[in-house]
Design a protein around this motif. Structure first.
Motif, PDB file in Angstrom:
ATOM      1  N   CYS A 100     -95.379 -41.769 -72.266  1.00  0.00           N
ATOM      2  CA  CYS A 100     -94.109 -42.129 -72.351  1.00  0.00           C
ATOM      3  C   CYS A 100     -94.285 -43.731 -71.610  1.00  0.00           C
ATOM      4  O   CYS A 100     -94.485 -43.772 -70.140  1.00  0.00           O
ATOM      5  CB  CYS A 100     -93.265 -41.298 -71.513  1.00  0.00           C
ATOM      6  N   GLY A 101     -93.918 -44.686 -72.206  1.00  0.00           N
ATOM      7  CA  GLY A 101     -94.294 -46.047 -71.716  1.00  0.00           C
ATOM      8  C   GLY A 101     -93.189 -46.421 -70.602  1.00  0.00           C
ATOM      9  O   GLY A 101     -93.554 -46.911 -69.549  1.00  0.00           O
ATOM     10  N   PRO A 102     -92.009 -46.287 -70.692  1.00  0.00           N
ATOM     11  CA  PRO A 102     -90.771 -46.551 -70.051  1.00  0.00           C
ATOM     12  C   PRO A 102     -90.998 -45.334 -68.502  1.00  0.00           C
ATOM     13  O   PRO A 102     -90.968 -46.178 -67.416  1.00  0.00           O
ATOM     14  CB  PRO A 102     -89.627 -46.198 -70.516  1.00  0.00           C
ATOM     15  N   LYS A 104     -94.058 -44.776 -67.372  1.00  0.00           N
ATOM     16  CA  LYS A 104     -95.211 -45.392 -66.515  1.00  0.00           C
ATOM     17  C   LYS A 104     -95.075 -46.703 -66.032  1.00  0.00           C
ATOM     18  O   LYS A 104     -95.591 -47.149 -65.155  1.00  0.00           O
ATOM     19  CB  LYS A 104     -96.310 -45.477 -67.473  1.00  0.00           C
ATOM     20  N   LEU A 105     -93.793 -47.047 -66.427  1.00  0.00           N
ATOM     21  CA  LEU A 105     -93.308 -48.539 -65.698  1.00  0.00           C
ATOM     22  C   LEU A 105     -92.423 -48.515 -64.522  1.00  0.00           C
ATOM     23  O   LEU A 105     -92.241 -49.125 -63.697  1.00  0.00           O
ATOM     24  CB  LEU A 105     -92.360 -49.269 -66.942  1.00  0.00           C
ATOM     25  N   TRP A 109     -92.421 -47.699 -59.231  1.00  0.00           N
ATOM     26  CA  TRP A 109     -91.429 -47.899 -58.084  1.00  0.00           C
ATOM     27  C   TRP A 109     -91.097 -46.732 -57.372  1.00  0.00           C
ATOM     28  O   TRP A 109     -90.663 -46.683 -56.109  1.00  0.00           O
ATOM     29  CB  TRP A 109     -90.078 -48.246 -58.989  1.00  0.00           C
ATOM     30  N   ALA A 187     -85.389 -45.254 -68.080  1.00  0.00           N
ATOM     31  CA  ALA A 187     -85.855 -46.093 -66.956  1.00  0.00           C
ATOM     32  C   ALA A 187     -85.044 -46.957 -66.513  1.00  0.00           C
ATOM     33  O   ALA A 187     -84.422 -47.979 -67.352  1.00  0.00           O
ATOM     34  CB  ALA A 187     -87.284 -46.762 -67.378  1.00  0.00           C
TER      35      ALA A 187
END
Lengths: 201, 171
Positions: A100-102, A104-105, A109, A187
């Protein structure tokens, strides 16, 4: 005369039909637009702002204001970790996956929040949804993302308790009393994450 | 005579008005039918557009399989840039049509608009997988599965598989 009246009556009927068709078509358009809108808000979050605007959909949102479902999972070292052991602490329960790209972004945070609010008892739990993936791979991904908080191995039953978690990321902010204060799907921005964290401190 | 002429003119106007109203009604109704015929976006977010192809029987032929990703979504290309991302992959059954090779299209670069973002290699909209096949004479079904994983700008759906069935007509 009779013919004229008949024609005029027919004209009125047709004009009436015209108004009805116009109203009906407008009504159907409104319904269709509503259905499309519902689908967008149900299935897609096209931007972080939209993703965090309002409450997330699905069963997860119905958990807001309720006691967080308890769970016991295994961390990446094989140690059992349960939600109950953090009673009295504000806890962020974040569902994520290595694919899941979002997710990992936003995870860095959460790591930042973990460091910043550790002294206030904040606990972050990352519940991996990588069913069938080797634990070493999950650990490798977590290391690459740079998180040091607890990453827990997948268990589909826990996701069901939290409303199914149809898409990722989904996050539940649990206050010290064990109540879910905020739910978030998709995200959000870093500021929104911090604002949510502050609500449970 | 004038009275009759004026009555006929009045009736004529009424008839023209009636005809115009019927035409407008018809147009409104047609628009409505068009709206109803629109296919809603599927929850799978990817659909197969190809359903049948004609090829020369017994010879190696190129066949395109066309897929479409729902607007607002993307799926990873066959060669995503991150090792943990799930590549789009077609798995075909060997029965009936002999598949000699598969060629995936290059992905497009896409930046996730979250924080500083990250660059992904994805398929959006329509994409085509090129196959080289040898088909027997007559109609044969080329079947298999497309595995992919779809996301939008802020969220991802679990990996899915799409059934692929295309009739190959060997002539």
């Amino acid at each position: 005369m009779v013919r004229r009246i008949a024609v005029l009556a027919a004209v009125f009927v047709v004009i009436g039909g015209l108004f009805w068709a116009g109203w009906y078509n407008h009504h159907q358009r409104q319904l269709a637009m509503q259905r499309v809108q519902d689908r967008i808000t149900t299935l897609t979050k096209n931007s972080p702002e939209e993703a965090n605007s309002g409450a997330p959909d699905g069963m997860g949102d119905t958990l807001k204001g309720k006691v967080a479902p308890g769970f016991t999972l295994v961390d990446l070292n094989g140690k059992k970790v349960s939600l109950a052991q953090f009673k009295g602490h504000p806890v962020v329960v974040n569902f994520w996956a290595t694919w899941c790209g979002p997710c990992k972004l936003e995870m860095p945070w959460f790591e930042e929040m973990n460091q910043k609010y550790k002294d206030k008892g904040l606990v972050i739990l990352g519940l991996s949804q990588d069913t069938g993936t080797d634990v070493a791979e999950i650990a490798k991904s977590a290391k690459k993302i740079g998180v040091t908080y607890e990453i827990l191995q997948p268990d589909d039953n826990i996701a069901k308790l939290y409303g199914g978690v149809d898409y990722l990321p989904e996050t539940f902010y649990v206050d010290g009393k064990g109540m879910i204060a905020v739910t978030s799907a998709g995200a959000p921005t870093k500021d929104e994450i911090e604002a949510n964290v502050k609500k449970i401190l | 005579m004038q009275g009759i002429g004026s009555k006929e003119q009045g009736t004529g106007r009424s008839l023209r008005l009636l005809a115009a109203a019927v035409l407008v009604c018809g147009a409104l109704q047609a628009q409505q039918i068009d709206m109803g015929a629109k296919k809603p976006a599927g929850r799978d977010h990817v659909e197969l557009l190809s359903d049948a192809v004609d090829v020369a029987a017994g010879k190696t032929q190129d066949v395109e399989l066309r897929f479409r990703v729902d607007p607002g979504f993307h799926i990873n290309s066959h060669t995503p840039m991150d090792e943990f991302l799930i590549p789009t992959k077609l798995t075909l059954d060997g029965a009936g049509v002999k598949v000699v090779s598969e060629e995936y299209p290059a992905g497009v670069k896409f930046k996730l608009p979250i924080g500083e973002g990250t660059i992904l290699d994805v398929y959006q909209g329509e994409f085509r997988v090129m196959l080289r096949v040898v088909a027997p004479k007559g109609a044969t079904t080329l079947s298999g599965m497309l595995r992919y994983q779809a996301c939008d700008n802020a969220a991802c759906f679990p990996p899915r598989t799409l059934g692929v069935k295309v009739t190959v007509n060997g002539r």
